[in-house]
Design an enzyme around this catalytic site. Structure first.
Site, PDB file in Angstrom:
ATOM      1  CE  LYS A  98      -8.652   4.381   2.957  1.00  0.00           C
ATOM      2  NZ  LYS A  98      -7.587   5.412   3.080  1.00  0.00           N
TER       3      LYS A  98
ATOM      4  CB  THR B 201      -8.028   0.463  11.089  1.00  0.00           C
ATOM      5  OG1 THR B 201      -8.487   0.948   9.827  1.00  0.00           O
ATOM      6  CG2 THR B 201      -7.673   1.666  11.961  1.00  0.00           C
TER       7      THR B 201
ATOM      8  NE  ARG C 275      -4.781  15.359   7.159  1.00  0.00           N
ATOM      9  CZ  ARG C 275      -4.481  14.211   7.758  1.00  0.00           C
ATOM     10  NH1 ARG C 275      -4.214  14.198   9.054  1.00  0.00           N
ATOM     11  NH2 ARG C 275      -4.414  13.077   7.075  1.00  0.00           N
TER      12      ARG C 275
ATOM     13  NE  ARG D 154      -3.212   2.491   2.970  1.00  0.00           N
ATOM     14  CZ  ARG D 154      -2.895   3.245   4.032  1.00  0.00           C
ATOM     15  NH1 ARG D 154      -1.930   2.851   4.851  1.00  0.00           N
ATOM     16  NH2 ARG D 154      -3.517   4.377   4.258  1.00  0.00           N
TER      17      ARG D 154
END
Length: 480
Positions: free
Chosen positions: A223, A281, A79, A38
């Site tokens: 995702k 995760t 963010r 990845r």
């Protein structure tokens, strides 16, 4: 004897990063069982990614392996900005402002990289920062400023992510950076492209159109990270090739207790629709700093395997951890043991009729392999589609994807129970069957006297045309 990796059906995706960029470490990770790398495009430059992909592919070739490449787009990760001193500490009950106009933050306020956030929230909302470690309650919104009260405090540093409890943030699925990164992925001939934070099937189609426009052919990974993605799950799965159970952001948005059942539901849905699924995760999170996993992590990986996931994924463990090679090896070990408890099941075969000839052949092949003493399945394939359809059925019989197409071999590296084999194309189908037998003998996958099933398309060599299944006793006779 077969290579140790050949007995593991569940695949391992490992994220590359500072801990896994040198040649020696990458060689060891491939040897330990890494099937797909990845490339996290949230970090690094296009040139750095290109060099890493070239090195992985070169080392995989030398090891006689096919290793897939997954390019993972950053997506609209919302963010906070930066602090004057890089880090602050928030006390419970303190007032704190998220200010779209702030350049450098302090103990009272911080900036936003997504300036439209004040339009998406209202008084009473709960905002979760740094994967839920900091909890803010929205008191009021005034222009570009979101006034909050700290419900759960602690240290907060630069550029941490923001989620709204329950979802509902309107940032588009693809940013300008993502659009440029899709072009880079096409140049790299990435095998898979991960789309972060999709909310609908239309988001996935948008990404697919951009990928094709850039000349790429990657399979798309959705995702599942947003609360909205759960309500639109079926259409997202339909518009994708793979789904990723991305448990980090998803747990922040929907609540951690909800995620285990969602994981099982997503894996079931993907398999029912002949799609692939990656579980991700914190699977071996403690191995970032420890050489062995916790018992809870071992159970987590094993349960994902028993749920039927195609692959389990490592993130920080291999990107930045102290033990990237040991982590891959530990994960491989757990998968192999868990698979011993994974029985063959034909429930899905009974419920859903096959969608066409190719799926009928795939199901018949697996059914026969599970009920006769079949040692291996050898699928002569151009596109890899037949092996995907076989891998949706539960079987412990190894499926070998014999293909002359390097892109197909790298792609099937993610398919559960499917092992890519380099295969020289020959025009004569009888010679092809002889060659397939020889390849399995050479690898120690079968011995003389074993039964194998061969699948092939007629006319031979036409992609997407598997229509023949043949049971062969190895070495009994040779085709002219």
């Amino acid at each position: 004897m077969p290579n140790a990796n050949m007995i593991r059906r569940t695949k391992i995706v490992a994220t590359l990063g500072p801990a896994s960029t040198d040649r020696k470490t990458l060689e060891a990770m491939i040897a330990a069982g890494m099937d797909v790398v990845r490339m996290n495009f949230s970090h690094g430059t296009a040139d750095e990614h290109k060099k890493r992909v070239e090195m992985v592919r070169m080392l995989a070739r030398r090891a006689g392996r096919a290793v897939g490449v997954l390019v993972d787009l950053q997506g609209p990760k919302i963010r906070i900005g930066k602090f004057k001193d890089n880090k602050i500490n928030l006390a419970v009950g303190a007032k704190f402002v998220l200010d779209a106009g702030c350049k450098l933050g302090d103990e009272t306020r911080v900036g936003l990289d997504y300036v439209d956030l004040p339009r998406d929230v209202r008084a009473g909302d709960t905002l979760l920062l740094d994967d839920g470690r900091i909890v803010l309650s929205v008191a009021s919104v005034k222009g570009p400023r979101i006034h909050c009260v700290v419900e759960m405090g602690g240290p907060l540093s630069n550029n941490k992510g923001i989620n709204r409890k329950g979802g509902g943030l309107s940032a588009p699925a693809l940013t300008d950076k993502d659009k440029q990164d899709i072009k880079t992925a096409a140049e790299l001939k990435a095998d898979y492209l991960g789309i972060s934070f999709p909310r609908s099937g239309a988001d996935m189609q948008w990404a697919r159109d951009l990928m094709h426009r850039a000349g790429g052919n990657a399979l798309l990974v959705a995702k599942i990270e947003r609360a909205e993605a759960i309500t639109a799950l079926e259409e997202i799965v339909d518009a994708s090739d793979v789904i990723m159970v991305a448990r980090g952001d998803l747990a922040v948005e929907v609540g951690d207790a909800v995620v285990p059942a969602l994981q099982k539901r997503m894996i079931r849905l993907a398999r029912d629709k002949n799609k692939l699924v990656i579980t991700a995760t914190q699977m071996m999170e403690s191995m970032i700093t420890n050489p062995i996993p916790t018992r809870a992590e071992v159970s987590d990986v094993a349960n994902a395997v028993l749920d039927g996931t195609d692959a389990v994924m490592l993130s920080g463990e291999t990107a930045a951890g102290k033990y990237p090679v040991e982590t891959v090896a530990a994960m491989a070990r757990v998968c192999v043991e868990a698979e011993k408890e994974d029985p063959a099941s034909f429930e899905r075969m009974r419920r859903n009729p096959p969608s066409g000839v190719e799926e009928a052949i795939a199901r018949a092949t697996v059914f026969t392999a599970n009920n006769l003493r079949i040692k291996a399945i050898a699928a002569l394939t151009q596109s890899g589609k037949t092996t995907l359809l076989m891998s949706r059925q539960n079987t412990s019989v190894p499926i070998y994807a014999l293909s002359s197409v390097v892109e197909t071999r790298r792609r099937v590296a993610l398919f559960k129970g499917v092992y890519p084999v380099r295969f020289k194309g020959v025009r004569n189908p009888e010679r092809a069957l002889n060659q397939a037998e020889d390849e399995l003998l050479k690898r120690g996958a079968v011995q003389h006297g074993d039964y194998i099933i061969l699948t092939i398309g007629e006319p031979y060599g036409k992609a997407g045309g598997t229509n023949t299944m043949k049971i062969v006793k190895v070495g009994e006779h040779r085709h002219a």
